[in-house]
Structures are given as structure tokens and as C-alpha cells.
Design a protein around this motif. Structure first.
Motif, PDB file in Angstrom:
ATOM      1  N   PRO A  97      37.111  25.023  48.300  1.00  0.00           N
ATOM      2  CA  PRO A  97      37.069  26.103  49.301  1.00  0.00           C
ATOM      3  C   PRO A  97      38.101  27.191  49.016  1.00  0.00           C
ATOM      4  O   PRO A  97      37.837  28.375  49.250  1.00  0.00           O
ATOM      5  CB  PRO A  97      37.384  25.381  50.621  1.00  0.00           C
ATOM      6  CG  PRO A  97      37.121  23.947  50.376  1.00  0.00           C
ATOM      7  CD  PRO A  97      37.361  23.712  48.926  1.00  0.00           C
ATOM      8  N   ALA A  98      39.268  26.807  48.496  1.00  0.00           N
ATOM      9  CA  ALA A  98      40.295  27.798  48.191  1.00  0.00           C
ATOM     10  C   ALA A  98      39.853  28.721  47.057  1.00  0.00           C
ATOM     11  O   ALA A  98      40.118  29.926  47.081  1.00  0.00           O
ATOM     12  CB  ALA A  98      41.604  27.101  47.823  1.00  0.00           C
ATOM     13  N   THR A  99      39.160  28.163  46.078  1.00  0.00           N
ATOM     14  CA  THR A  99      38.649  28.983  44.983  1.00  0.00           C
ATOM     15  C   THR A  99      37.656  30.016  45.505  1.00  0.00           C
ATOM     16  O   THR A  99      37.694  31.192  45.128  1.00  0.00           O
ATOM     17  CB  THR A  99      37.981  28.104  43.913  1.00  0.00           C
ATOM     18  OG1 THR A  99      38.935  27.160  43.409  1.00  0.00           O
ATOM     19  CG2 THR A  99      37.455  28.940  42.754  1.00  0.00           C
ATOM     20  N   ASP A 100      36.765  29.560  46.388  1.00  0.00           N
ATOM     21  CA  ASP A 100      35.807  30.489  47.000  1.00  0.00           C
ATOM     22  C   ASP A 100      36.529  31.586  47.779  1.00  0.00           C
ATOM     23  O   ASP A 100      36.156  32.765  47.714  1.00  0.00           O
ATOM     24  CB  ASP A 100      34.858  29.736  47.936  1.00  0.00           C
ATOM     25  CG  ASP A 100      33.903  28.814  47.203  1.00  0.00           C
ATOM     26  OD1 ASP A 100      33.757  28.970  45.977  1.00  0.00           O
ATOM     27  OD2 ASP A 100      33.311  27.942  47.862  1.00  0.00           O
ATOM     28  N   LEU A 101      37.558  31.189  48.523  1.00  0.00           N
ATOM     29  CA  LEU A 101      38.300  32.170  49.335  1.00  0.00           C
ATOM     30  C   LEU A 101      39.027  33.167  48.440  1.00  0.00           C
ATOM     31  O   LEU A 101      39.079  34.371  48.751  1.00  0.00           O
ATOM     32  CB  LEU A 101      39.287  31.453  50.253  1.00  0.00           C
ATOM     33  CG  LEU A 101      40.155  32.340  51.149  1.00  0.00           C
ATOM     34  CD1 LEU A 101      39.298  33.252  52.015  1.00  0.00           C
ATOM     35  CD2 LEU A 101      41.072  31.480  52.019  1.00  0.00           C
ATOM     36  N   GLY A 102      39.579  32.704  47.334  1.00  0.00           N
ATOM     37  CA  GLY A 102      40.221  33.627  46.403  1.00  0.00           C
ATOM     38  C   GLY A 102      39.251  34.658  45.872  1.00  0.00           C
ATOM     39  O   GLY A 102      39.571  35.852  45.774  1.00  0.00           O
ATOM     40  N   ALA A 103      38.023  34.219  45.555  1.00  0.00           N
ATOM     41  CA  ALA A 103      37.009  35.151  45.048  1.00  0.00           C
ATOM     42  C   ALA A 103      36.589  36.153  46.114  1.00  0.00           C
ATOM     43  O   ALA A 103      36.403  37.351  45.825  1.00  0.00           O
ATOM     44  CB  ALA A 103      35.799  34.368  44.546  1.00  0.00           C
TER      45      ALA A 103
ATOM     46  N   THR B 148      38.436  37.174  48.611  1.00  0.00           N
ATOM     47  CA  THR B 148      39.561  38.090  48.787  1.00  0.00           C
ATOM     48  C   THR B 148      39.564  39.168  47.704  1.00  0.00           C
ATOM     49  O   THR B 148      39.792  40.353  47.986  1.00  0.00           O
ATOM     50  CB  THR B 148      40.887  37.307  48.770  1.00  0.00           C
ATOM     51  OG1 THR B 148      40.854  36.305  49.796  1.00  0.00           O
ATOM     52  CG2 THR B 148      42.075  38.235  49.006  1.00  0.00           C
ATOM     53  N   ALA B 149      39.304  38.765  46.465  1.00  0.00           N
ATOM     54  CA  ALA B 149      39.239  39.749  45.378  1.00  0.00           C
ATOM     55  C   ALA B 149      38.108  40.743  45.613  1.00  0.00           C
ATOM     56  O   ALA B 149      38.266  41.957  45.388  1.00  0.00           O
ATOM     57  CB  ALA B 149      39.047  39.039  44.045  1.00  0.00           C
ATOM     58  N   SER B 150      36.963  40.250  46.087  1.00  0.00           N
ATOM     59  CA  SER B 150      35.844  41.162  46.340  1.00  0.00           C
ATOM     60  C   SER B 150      36.144  42.086  47.513  1.00  0.00           C
ATOM     61  O   SER B 150      35.705  43.242  47.536  1.00  0.00           O
ATOM     62  CB  SER B 150      34.559  40.372  46.589  1.00  0.00           C
ATOM     63  OG  SER B 150      34.581  39.691  47.837  1.00  0.00           O
ATOM     64  N   MET B 151      36.921  41.612  48.493  1.00  0.00           N
ATOM     65  CA  MET B 151      37.339  42.476  49.600  1.00  0.00           C
ATOM     66  C   MET B 151      38.199  43.617  49.084  1.00  0.00           C
ATOM     67  O   MET B 151      38.026  44.778  49.474  1.00  0.00           O
ATOM     68  CB  MET B 151      38.113  41.671  50.643  1.00  0.00           C
ATOM     69  CG  MET B 151      38.692  42.515  51.776  1.00  0.00           C
ATOM     70  SD  MET B 151      39.850  41.622  52.853  1.00  0.00           S
ATOM     71  CE  MET B 151      41.269  41.427  51.739  1.00  0.00           C
TER      72      MET B 151
ATOM     73  N   LEU C 137      50.245  46.882  48.023  1.00  0.00           N
ATOM     74  CA  LEU C 137      49.801  46.112  46.873  1.00  0.00           C
ATOM     75  C   LEU C 137      48.800  45.061  47.328  1.00  0.00           C
ATOM     76  O   LEU C 137      49.073  44.295  48.269  1.00  0.00           O
ATOM     77  CB  LEU C 137      50.992  45.447  46.189  1.00  0.00           C
ATOM     78  CG  LEU C 137      51.994  46.409  45.543  1.00  0.00           C
ATOM     79  CD1 LEU C 137      53.292  45.681  45.214  1.00  0.00           C
ATOM     80  CD2 LEU C 137      51.396  47.021  44.284  1.00  0.00           C
ATOM     81  N   ALA C 138      47.651  44.994  46.676  1.00  0.00           N
ATOM     82  CA  ALA C 138      46.624  44.026  47.058  1.00  0.00           C
ATOM     83  C   ALA C 138      47.146  42.597  46.976  1.00  0.00           C
ATOM     84  O   ALA C 138      46.748  41.733  47.766  1.00  0.00           O
ATOM     85  CB  ALA C 138      45.395  44.201  46.164  1.00  0.00           C
ATOM     86  N   LEU C 139      48.055  42.342  46.049  1.00  0.00           N
ATOM     87  CA  LEU C 139      48.583  40.989  45.876  1.00  0.00           C
ATOM     88  C   LEU C 139      49.354  40.493  47.094  1.00  0.00           C
ATOM     89  O   LEU C 139      49.567  39.294  47.251  1.00  0.00           O
ATOM     90  CB  LEU C 139      49.482  40.923  44.641  1.00  0.00           C
ATOM     91  CG  LEU C 139      48.778  40.954  43.280  1.00  0.00           C
ATOM     92  CD1 LEU C 139      49.809  40.914  42.153  1.00  0.00           C
ATOM     93  CD2 LEU C 139      47.794  39.783  43.139  1.00  0.00           C
ATOM     94  N   ARG C 140      49.746  41.397  47.990  1.00  0.00           N
ATOM     95  CA  ARG C 140      50.440  40.945  49.196  1.00  0.00           C
ATOM     96  C   ARG C 140      49.517  40.085  50.059  1.00  0.00           C
ATOM     97  O   ARG C 140      49.952  39.126  50.696  1.00  0.00           O
ATOM     98  CB  ARG C 140      50.978  42.130  49.996  1.00  0.00           C
ATOM     99  CG  ARG C 140      52.005  41.707  51.045  1.00  0.00           C
ATOM    100  CD  ARG C 140      52.569  42.896  51.802  1.00  0.00           C
ATOM    101  NE  ARG C 140      53.281  43.825  50.974  1.00  0.00           N
ATOM    102  CZ  ARG C 140      54.545  43.667  50.598  1.00  0.00           C
ATOM    103  NH1 ARG C 140      55.220  42.600  50.955  1.00  0.00           N
ATOM    104  NH2 ARG C 140      55.134  44.590  49.846  1.00  0.00           N
ATOM    105  N   ASP C 141      48.233  40.419  50.090  1.00  0.00           N
ATOM    106  CA  ASP C 141      47.276  39.589  50.828  1.00  0.00           C
ATOM    107  C   ASP C 141      47.171  38.202  50.210  1.00  0.00           C
ATOM    108  O   ASP C 141      47.124  37.187  50.920  1.00  0.00           O
ATOM    109  CB  ASP C 141      45.897  40.249  50.836  1.00  0.00           C
ATOM    110  CG  ASP C 141      45.800  41.423  51.791  1.00  0.00           C
ATOM    111  OD1 ASP C 141      46.658  41.537  52.690  1.00  0.00           O
ATOM    112  OD2 ASP C 141      44.868  42.228  51.635  1.00  0.00           O
ATOM    113  N   LEU C 142      47.122  38.134  48.889  1.00  0.00           N
ATOM    114  CA  LEU C 142      47.041  36.843  48.213  1.00  0.00           C
ATOM    115  C   LEU C 142      48.305  36.028  48.469  1.00  0.00           C
ATOM    116  O   LEU C 142      48.243  34.808  48.681  1.00  0.00           O
ATOM    117  CB  LEU C 142      46.833  37.055  46.713  1.00  0.00           C
ATOM    118  CG  LEU C 142      46.680  35.794  45.857  1.00  0.00           C
ATOM    119  CD1 LEU C 142      45.512  34.948  46.329  1.00  0.00           C
ATOM    120  CD2 LEU C 142      46.515  36.163  44.378  1.00  0.00           C
ATOM    121  N   ALA C 143      49.453  36.689  48.488  1.00  0.00           N
ATOM    122  CA  ALA C 143      50.708  35.995  48.779  1.00  0.00           C
ATOM    123  C   ALA C 143      50.672  35.381  50.179  1.00  0.00           C
ATOM    124  O   ALA C 143      51.162  34.261  50.394  1.00  0.00           O
ATOM    125  CB  ALA C 143      51.885  36.966  48.656  1.00  0.00           C
TER     126      ALA C 143
END
Length: 421
Positions: free
Chosen positions: A220-226, A228-231, A332-338
Motif C-alpha cells: 500500500p505504501a508503494t501505491d501511495l508513493g506513486a 503522491t508523485a502523480s499528484m 519543494l514537492a519532497l516536503r510532502d513525501l517527508a
């Protein structure tokens, strides 16, 4: 339609009815403080439906609050009080308010049953109401209203317009005008009705359940990462990027400042001084940083839903009491991933994992997020996660001291050279 609030002789009288009730609401912004309350103006949606705007001031807080009210005959156990022998009811989930709201709102609309409406419990900054029907929706009544666009309305509309399907689509929205601090009329959103995501599970609760079972959350985390990237890609399509120069030095300074602030609040964090300095130095050495863009701004597992195997991202509003400019500033988009990575640490701990078992579970879930997202400078990501973790350490020390070990464990990992774990 944009409604215009007008002063009414009844406004001050209604406020008197509400004075003792308002500070008890979860969404009241001045908890534990003596607030100065004043009536700003009111919207009359129907003969018995009024939306009162109340200005609340206490210390640094200065907010305009939206209070929907329904006046009705007869005795009611849930009445806030009485005005002219009529019961004054909280209108947010009342059928009469909901019917009047839908009648004046803009947007494609929804086929809902206002008589079966249910107020969502646990809301803090706003009030959400689930409206069943053939095309069900969830209405968010914004409690602290502000002039200008509201990201929780504006961003989903833009994302849907560019074809992104992982956000509940806005079905209706309502704007209003009211007197600003200088007496001039300002315009802002009052609420939004979004499509209801059925069979949805809260992302944080879902991750905690996986942790409690000792089950890997990697898929599920892998799906969520993808997702998030598409967002982030969709947000670039909708809003573009910020062309101004925001190099690594700005990130480095921000992390250093955050550590100084955190250290003044939690002196025991001094043992991380060298590790933080190393991260700051590594960021400063980067040749460049990605362009800044529109982001979610407060992304964590509690802001996502899992429904029928798909992730949906919601709550783009940010901190309701923060200035609009701050909530819509490119970042920075990476702030969401953090933020998601930090949320995984919390899910593991709240799910009951400790020691090596917690480290293994969170490492596995983190690896899934990173793989699904598919890239990003790891030095920069580490710095952004460190910034978030320092904030958490101060928050937990002040509000939930027994949870302080969660961010402290994160600081040990982030300043110890092991990004994956």
C-alpha cells in the motif's frame, strides 16, 4: 452565487446566546484563553436560517468564525439557548441549513438527502457533514473564514480539471462577502461539498492496523508513493512552477533555524547538534534544488483515504488560521513525501511496535513509499524530514510527552547516517 453578509440588530443578541457555547467547540481557535468576541455581520439563508460571523481575538489570534444557526419553535434538548422564545440550534448538520446552503451554492451539485445527514465526529478546525443519496457528498463547513481562495476548494477543482482522479471531486461550493478589519468588503469561501468516498479507510488507521498485526505495509505504501508523485505532476500541470531562485542555501538555513528553535524548547536535543550540522552542511553542498511548485503542504497518512484498493488525497486547506499567502506558497514537492515518511514512524509506534520490530516494519514501509514515488534527491529529502521531526519533538514535549520518543527515534536515524531506516 456569492452571498453578502449584512449587519443585523439580531447579530449582537445571537452572539450573547452563543458566548458560553463557542469556547466549548473543538473548532474554537482560542482554547484556554479569554477571547474578545464581536459580531461581524450575518447571512440570512432562509427565514429561520442565519449564518453569524463572529470575530474572535485573543493574543496573536484574530479570526472570523462562521456559525450557522437555525431558530425554531418548541423545546429542544440540544438547543444552544433561546432568543425571543425560539430555540437557537447549531445549524451545521441541521436539514434546514443544509437545504438552504445547497440552494444557493455553485457547482455541478449532488443528489443528497439532507434529512439523513450525519455530522462527522472528531473534526477540530472545521465541521464536516456526510450527506447520503444517489450521488452522496461530504460538506465541509469552514469555521475560520478568510478572504481569498481556499486551497481546499481551489486545488481539488484544478486537479479534477487536469484529469487527476485521486481527489474527491468538488460538487458544490459557496462564497461570501463580509466586512474586513477596515470595514471594506472581502470575499472568501464559506464551504465546499465534495464527492463522498465510499468504503474508505483512514490511511493512518489502516497503517496502524497493519503494524498491530505485524503485516508489511510496503505494497500500500508503494501505491501511495506513486499517487503522491502523480499528484505533484498534476499540480505542475495545473499551476506551473515557481521560476524564482530557491537554492539549497534556503533549505539549509531553514533547518538550522528550526533546530535552534527546537533546542530552546527541548534542551535535551543538544546531543543531535553535530548530526544536524552535518545534514545542513550536506544540503549547502548541493549544486541546485528542484523548482518549487504548488504542493499539498500538510501531507500525512491522516490526510489520505484507501477505497477499493485506490488512494485518495484530501484536505488541501493547510492550517486554517495561517495566512492564505503562507498556505498557497510554492514549496519543494519532497516536503510532502517527508511528511508521509514521518507519518509511517508514528503508525508503527501507535500500532504497538517497538525496538527492532518497529525499525524493520517502518523501514519496509518507507522503502515502499520511496520506490513508489520514484525519485528525488535523498540529501534534500533527509533535510526536509529532519525539519519536520524537529517540529514534532517540540510539539510532543509540550502536548504529549509520552510520545516524545517517536520523533527522538527519528532524529537518531536522520542524524546517524542511515536514511533508509
Amino acid at each position: 452565487m456569492t452571498l453578502t453578509a449584512r449587519p443585523s440588530p439580531d447579530d449582537a443578541r445571537l452572539l450573547d446566546v452563543l458566548r458560553d457555547w463557542l469556547p466549548t467547540r473543538r473548532w474554537f481557535p482560542a482554547k484556554g484563553q479569554v477571547a474578545e468576541l464581536s459580531a461581524v455581520a450575518s447571512f440570512r439563508l432562509a427565514p429561520d436560517v442565519t449564518v453569524l460571523l463572529v470575530r474572535a481575538r485573543a493574543g496573536s489570534i484574530d479570526a472570523v468564525l462562521q456559525v450557522p444557526l437555525v431558530l425554531t419553535d418548541g423545546a429542544h434538548d440540544d438547543a444552544i439557548g433561546v432568543l425571543d422564545d425560539r430555540a437557537v440550534l447549531d445549524g451545521a448538520g441541521h436539514p434546514e441549513f443544509l437545504r438552504a446552503w445547497l440552494a444557493v451554492a455553485d457547482g455541478p451539485g449532488a443528489d443528497v438527502d439532507v434529512w439523513s445527514a450525519r455530522v462527522v465526529s472528531g473534526e477540530q478546525s472545521n465541521t464536516s457533514v456526510i450527506l447520503p443519496g444517489s450521488r452522496p457528498g461530504i460538506l465541509k463547513v469552514l469555521r475560520a473564514v478568510a478572504a481569498g481562495e481556499n486551497p481546499d476548494v481551489d486545488v481539488p477543482r484544478h486537479l479534477v480539471a487536469v484529469g487527476w482522479q485521486h481527489v474527491p471531486a468538488p460538487l458544490a461550493w459557496l462564497q461570501g462577502r463580509w466586512p474586513g478589519p477596515d470595514g471594506e468588503l472581502v470575499t472568501g469561501y464559506l464551504g465546499v461539498l465534495a464527492a463522498f468516498v465510499d468504503a474508505a479507510e483512514d490511511g493512518f488507521e489502516l497503517a496502524c492496523a497493519y503494524a498491530a498485526r505485524g503485516e508489511s505495509f510496503r505494497a500500500p505504501a508503494t501505491d501511495l508513493g506513486a499517487v503522491t508523485a502523480s499528484m505533484h505532476a498534476a499540480l505542475v500541470t495545473a499551476y506551473g512552477t515557481d521560476a524564482s531562485e530557491h537554492g539549497p542555501e534556503g533549505v539549509a538555513r531553514a533547518v538550522a533555524a528550526r533546530f535552534s528553535w527546537a533546542l530552546s524548547a527541548v534542551p535535551s536535543l543538544s546531543r543531535f547538534t553535530d548530526g544536524v550540522a552535518q545534514v545542513v552542511g550536506e544540503v549547502r553542498a548541493l549544486p541546485a534544488a528542484p523548482a518549487r511548485q504548488r504542493v499539498h503542504g500538510d501531507l500525512h497518512l491522516g490526510q489520505v483515504l484507501r477505497s477499493h484498493g485506490a488512494w485518495f488525497i484530501m484536505d488541501f486547506e493547510g492550517e486554517p488560521l495561517a495566512p492564505l499567502e503562507q498556505r498557497t506558497r510554492p514549496d519543494l514537492a519532497l516536503r510532502d513525501l517527508a511528511g508521509l515518511l514521518r507519518s509511517v514512524d508514528y503508525a508503527g509506534a501507535v500500532g504497538g511496535l517497538t525496538g527492532a520490530q518497529a525499525a524493520d516494519w517502518t523501514s519496509d514501509a518507507r522503502a515502499g513509499l520511496l520506490a513508489g514515488y520514484g525519485g528525488g534527491d535523498q540529501t534534500l529529502l533527509r533535510a526536509l524530514e529532519l525539519d519536520k521531526t524537529l517540529y514534532e519533538a517540540v510539539y510532543e514535549s509540550r502536548n504529549r510527552p509520552t510520545w516524545l520518543p517517536i520523533p527522538v527515534a527519528g532524529l537518531e536515524r536522520l542524524t546517524g547516517g542511515d536514511l533508509e531506516r
